[in-house]
Scaffold this motif. Sequence first.
Motif, PDB file in Angstrom:
ATOM      1  N   ILE A  44       0.820  -1.223   0.000  1.00  0.00           N
ATOM      2  CA  ILE A  44       0.000   0.000   0.000  1.00  0.00           C
ATOM      3  C   ILE A  44       0.848   1.265   0.000  1.00  0.00           C
ATOM      4  O   ILE A  44       0.373   2.323  -0.400  1.00  0.00           O
ATOM      5  N   ASP A  45       2.104   1.162   0.452  1.00  0.00           N
ATOM      6  CA  ASP A  45       2.951   2.355   0.523  1.00  0.00           C
ATOM      7  C   ASP A  45       3.297   2.924  -0.845  1.00  0.00           C
ATOM      8  O   ASP A  45       3.818   4.026  -0.946  1.00  0.00           O
ATOM      9  N   ASN A  46       2.997   2.175  -1.908  1.00  0.00           N
ATOM     10  CA  ASN A  46       3.242   2.651  -3.266  1.00  0.00           C
ATOM     11  C   ASN A  46       2.045   3.379  -3.863  1.00  0.00           C
ATOM     12  O   ASN A  46       2.086   3.793  -5.014  1.00  0.00           O
ATOM     13  N   ASP A  47       0.962   3.525  -3.097  1.00  0.00           N
ATOM     14  CA  ASP A  47      -0.271   4.101  -3.637  1.00  0.00           C
ATOM     15  C   ASP A  47      -0.956   4.939  -2.553  1.00  0.00           C
ATOM     16  O   ASP A  47      -1.438   4.398  -1.561  1.00  0.00           O
ATOM     17  N   GLU A  48      -1.001   6.236  -2.762  1.00  0.00           N
ATOM     18  CA  GLU A  48      -1.575   7.150  -1.776  1.00  0.00           C
ATOM     19  C   GLU A  48      -3.023   6.808  -1.444  1.00  0.00           C
ATOM     20  O   GLU A  48      -3.454   6.921  -0.294  1.00  0.00           O
ATOM     21  N   ASN A  49      -3.802   6.377  -2.447  1.00  0.00           N
ATOM     22  CA  ASN A  49      -5.206   5.999  -2.199  1.00  0.00           C
ATOM     23  C   ASN A  49      -5.304   4.799  -1.264  1.00  0.00           C
ATOM     24  O   ASN A  49      -6.171   4.759  -0.393  1.00  0.00           O
ATOM     25  N   LEU A  50      -4.415   3.815  -1.462  1.00  0.00           N
ATOM     26  CA  LEU A  50      -4.432   2.630  -0.589  1.00  0.00           C
ATOM     27  C   LEU A  50      -3.983   2.990   0.825  1.00  0.00           C
ATOM     28  O   LEU A  50      -4.514   2.442   1.795  1.00  0.00           O
ATOM     29  N   ILE A  51      -3.038   3.905   0.945  1.00  0.00           N
ATOM     30  CA  ILE A  51      -2.612   4.359   2.279  1.00  0.00           C
ATOM     31  C   ILE A  51      -3.797   5.008   2.989  1.00  0.00           C
ATOM     32  O   ILE A  51      -4.060   4.734   4.165  1.00  0.00           O
ATOM     33  N   GLN A  52      -4.547   5.850   2.271  1.00  0.00           N
ATOM     34  CA  GLN A  52      -5.721   6.496   2.848  1.00  0.00           C
ATOM     35  C   GLN A  52      -6.774   5.462   3.244  1.00  0.00           C
ATOM     36  O   GLN A  52      -7.412   5.591   4.282  1.00  0.00           O
ATOM     37  N   LEU A  53      -6.954   4.455   2.396  1.00  0.00           N
ATOM     38  CA  LEU A  53      -7.990   3.451   2.610  1.00  0.00           C
ATOM     39  C   LEU A  53      -7.657   2.518   3.775  1.00  0.00           C
ATOM     40  O   LEU A  53      -8.512   2.244   4.615  1.00  0.00           O
ATOM     41  N   TYR A  54      -6.416   2.042   3.824  1.00  0.00           N
ATOM     42  CA  TYR A  54      -6.071   1.011   4.800  1.00  0.00           C
ATOM     43  C   TYR A  54      -5.166   1.482   5.935  1.00  0.00           C
ATOM     44  O   TYR A  54      -5.205   0.898   7.023  1.00  0.00           O
ATOM     45  N   GLY A  55      -4.349   2.495   5.699  1.00  0.00           N
ATOM     46  CA  GLY A  55      -3.497   3.042   6.751  1.00  0.00           C
ATOM     47  C   GLY A  55      -2.744   1.984   7.529  1.00  0.00           C
ATOM     48  O   GLY A  55      -2.000   1.203   6.969  1.00  0.00           O
ATOM     49  N   GLU A  56      -2.969   1.949   8.839  1.00  0.00           N
ATOM     50  CA  GLU A  56      -2.294   0.987   9.712  1.00  0.00           C
ATOM     51  C   GLU A  56      -3.062  -0.323   9.831  1.00  0.00           C
ATOM     52  O   GLU A  56      -2.643  -1.233  10.553  1.00  0.00           O
ATOM     53  N   ARG A  57      -4.189  -0.447   9.135  1.00  0.00           N
ATOM     54  CA  ARG A  57      -5.060  -1.614   9.265  1.00  0.00           C
ATOM     55  C   ARG A  57      -4.658  -2.689   8.255  1.00  0.00           C
ATOM     56  O   ARG A  57      -5.470  -3.192   7.483  1.00  0.00           O
ATOM     57  N   VAL A  58      -3.368  -3.054   8.259  1.00  0.00           N
ATOM     58  CA  VAL A  58      -2.872  -4.081   7.339  1.00  0.00           C
ATOM     59  C   VAL A  58      -2.363  -5.265   8.150  1.00  0.00           C
ATOM     60  O   VAL A  58      -2.001  -5.081   9.313  1.00  0.00           O
ATOM     61  N   PRO A  59      -2.346  -6.447   7.576  1.00  0.00           N
ATOM     62  CA  PRO A  59      -2.770  -6.756   6.214  1.00  0.00           C
ATOM     63  C   PRO A  59      -4.293  -6.832   6.089  1.00  0.00           C
ATOM     64  O   PRO A  59      -4.976  -7.111   7.061  1.00  0.00           O
ATOM     65  N   VAL A  60      -4.740  -6.578   4.868  1.00  0.00           N
ATOM     66  CA  VAL A  60      -6.157  -6.721   4.547  1.00  0.00           C
ATOM     67  C   VAL A  60      -6.260  -7.770   3.443  1.00  0.00           C
ATOM     68  O   VAL A  60      -5.552  -7.679   2.436  1.00  0.00           O
ATOM     69  N   LEU A  61      -7.109  -8.765   3.658  1.00  0.00           N
ATOM     70  CA  LEU A  61      -7.362  -9.780   2.632  1.00  0.00           C
ATOM     71  C   LEU A  61      -8.634  -9.379   1.901  1.00  0.00           C
ATOM     72  O   LEU A  61      -9.690  -9.226   2.515  1.00  0.00           O
ATOM     73  N   PHE A  62      -8.510  -9.181   0.590  1.00  0.00           N
ATOM     74  CA  PHE A  62      -9.586  -8.627  -0.225  1.00  0.00           C
ATOM     75  C   PHE A  62     -10.009  -9.634  -1.284  1.00  0.00           C
ATOM     76  O   PHE A  62      -9.165 -10.169  -2.017  1.00  0.00           O
ATOM     77  N   ALA A  63     -11.311  -9.909  -1.366  1.00  0.00           N
ATOM     78  CA  ALA A  63     -11.868 -10.829  -2.365  1.00  0.00           C
ATOM     79  C   ALA A  63     -12.053 -10.075  -3.677  1.00  0.00           C
ATOM     80  O   ALA A  63     -12.815  -9.108  -3.736  1.00  0.00           O
TER      81      ALA A  63
END
Length: 85
Positions: A44-63
């Motif tokens: 997510i650190d390579n994408d500002e939108n993903l940083i905004q979406l997930y922040g410190e709430r990683v890992p996220v498993l997405f279907a």
Amino acid sequence: MNSATNPRRVVVYGREGCHLCEDMIASLRSLQKKIQFEFEVINIDNDENLIQLYGERVPVLFAVEEQKELCHYFLDSEAFNAYLA
């Protein structure tokens, strides 16, 4: 190949140096020996939108097919198995 034979796909949203991310990835690799599915890891650190979406709430498993989050922090085997069923 038609959709019935395509393996299910998930994405792990995580970051470098995240031990929880590494644990989830290791669990998924272990499960791949028994169950057919594909996964990719996205930093997510390579994408500002993903940083905004997930922040410190990683890992996220997405279907991928359902476009929904299955779990975060730890692999929820029940949710993951339900997704694969």
